[in-house]
Design a protein around this motif. Structure first.
Motif, mmCIF file in Angstrom:
data_model
loop_
_atom_site.group_PDB
_atom_site.id
_atom_site.type_symbol
_atom_site.label_atom_id
_atom_site.label_comp_id
_atom_site.label_asym_id
_atom_site.label_seq_id
_atom_site.Cartn_x
_atom_site.Cartn_y
_atom_site.Cartn_z
ATOM 1 N N LEU A 164 13.207 -7.073 -5.599
ATOM 2 C CA LEU A 164 12.988 -5.654 -5.872
ATOM 3 C C LEU A 164 12.181 -5.439 -7.150
ATOM 4 C CD1 LEU A 164 16.622 -4.346 -5.160
ATOM 5 C CD2 LEU A 164 14.657 -4.223 -3.615
ATOM 6 N N VAL A 182 20.259 -2.963 -8.601
ATOM 7 C CA VAL A 182 19.646 -2.434 -7.380
ATOM 8 C C VAL A 182 19.285 -0.962 -7.574
ATOM 9 C CG1 VAL A 182 20.046 -1.906 -4.942
ATOM 10 C CG2 VAL A 182 20.796 -4.098 -5.872
ATOM 11 N N SER A 185 15.785 -0.058 -8.731
ATOM 12 C CA SER A 185 14.656 -0.413 -7.878
ATOM 13 C C SER A 185 13.730 0.775 -7.631
ATOM 14 C CB SER A 185 15.170 -0.944 -6.539
ATOM 15 O OG SER A 185 14.096 -1.120 -5.634
ATOM 16 N N THR A 189 16.069 0.352 -0.687
ATOM 17 C CA THR A 189 17.043 -0.745 -0.804
ATOM 18 C C THR A 189 17.980 -0.805 0.405
ATOM 19 O OG1 THR A 189 18.550 0.684 -2.062
ATOM 20 C CG2 THR A 189 16.990 -0.661 -3.328
ATOM 21 N N ASN A 192 19.308 -4.279 1.190
ATOM 22 C CA ASN A 192 20.340 -4.661 0.219
ATOM 23 C C ASN A 192 21.667 -3.997 0.529
ATOM 24 O OD1 ASN A 192 17.570 -4.717 -1.124
ATOM 25 N ND2 ASN A 192 18.775 -5.909 -2.586
#
Length: 313
Positions: A164, A182, A185, A189, A192
């Protein structure tokens, strides 16, 4: 895609300006860390050298205590460093390494609780077949499986995270966590999140199902058994249930804190809850088992008595 940049370090903004209080917090956390190391190392050594404790239940406990040391290594060195620091910066490499340590620690912890519950289920509900079902080979296989599966599960999470591009480097935590990385990012995502749910099912939901199944059957057996049998069963199961509930409640607080807006809660309280989740099991698990289980208390007293006798000689 947003304005992504090559992030080489993160700022752990949850520390804020501790002022002169940082020396008090440092002393408190250092004492907590040393206590965790002392208690866990003592019980690991006891289980290793005392042949009377070379039974599946105590071997799983030994694995639990080893995991507590592993988790404390992932948390405390960086925590102590940042308490004294004025910048609270952490390189991306160390941040990723801490994420790996803390997440695998939590996964191993819960899986180990599930295996311990299953071990008690076999011992109490199928006593005649216990020795044939829970052999030394099977104990070793289960311990290896817990560690390897937890590591593999998070390696996949890590590989998805590292792909990412990031649009920031400020984390509102006192330690690194995958979810917060995350969130930084710049791109979608979804992958993920999907794998995160899948991994949560494997490492959280399935162990909880095994735990509930095991203790439900134990309760049924206890209800039908004589009081003496009930007492023996409860004496070995109560510490596990208490520690499991403590771990589950503190983990729930951490999930709520990360997924929902908690700005109305003081930062100090949020920090304390995070440290509580990560440090409390490492301290309470060895103390609870050392105090509650007669066989461990007896072995400790015996070893202590031998040491004092050797000194007198």
């Amino acid at each position: 895609m947003g304005n992504s940049t090559e992030v080489t370090f993160f700022i752990l903004a949850a520390y804020g300006d501790l002022g002169k209080m940082k020396y008090f917090y440092f002393s408190l956390v250092l004492f907590l860390n040393l206590t965790i190391i002392l208690t866990n190392v003592t019980l690991i050594s006891l289980i290793f050298v005392d042949r009377s404790l070379h039974e599946p239940m105590y071997m799983f406990m030994g694995n639990l205590f080893i995991n507590e040391l592993y988790g404390s290594t992932a948390l405390f060195p960086m925590l102590l460093l940042h308490i004294l620091s004025d910048t609270h910066e952490i390189s991306r490499a160390f941040c990723v390494l801490q994420c790996f340590g803390l997440h695998t620690y939590a996964s191993i912890e819960l899986c180990n609780f599930a295996i311990m519950a299953y071990d008690r289920y076999l011992s109490i509900c199928h006593p005649l077949h216990y020795s044939s079902r829970m052999t030394s080979c099977k104990v070793c296989s289960l311990v290896v499986f817990i560690w390897v599966s937890s590591f593999i599960g998070y390696v996949i999470t890590l590989s998805l995270q590292l792909r990412l591009p990031l649009c920031g480097n400020i984390i509102q935590k006192v330690c690194c966590a995958n979810y917060y990385l995350v969130k930084l990012s710049c791109i979608d995502t979804t992958i993920n999140n999907i794998y995160g749910l899948f991994n949560t099912f494997l490492s959280v939901v399935l162990p909880f199902i095994l735990i509930l199944y095991s203790y439900a059957n134990i309760l049924i057996i206890c209800y039908k058994s004589a009081k003496e049998t009930q007492g023996k069963a409860l004496n070995t199961c109560v510490p596990q249930v208490i520690l499991l509930v403590n771990f589950a409640v503190s983990a729930t607080f951490e999930v709520v804190q990360s997924r929902f807006d908690m700005t109305h809660v003081p930062q100090f309280t949020r920090n304390a809850l995070t440290v509580y989740l990560l440090a409390c099991p490492q301290l309470f698990n060895p103390i609870m088992y050392g105090v509650r289980l007669t066989k461990i208390r007896t072995a400790l007293k015996s070893r202590f008595f031998q040491l004092t006798q050797n000194k007198d000689l």
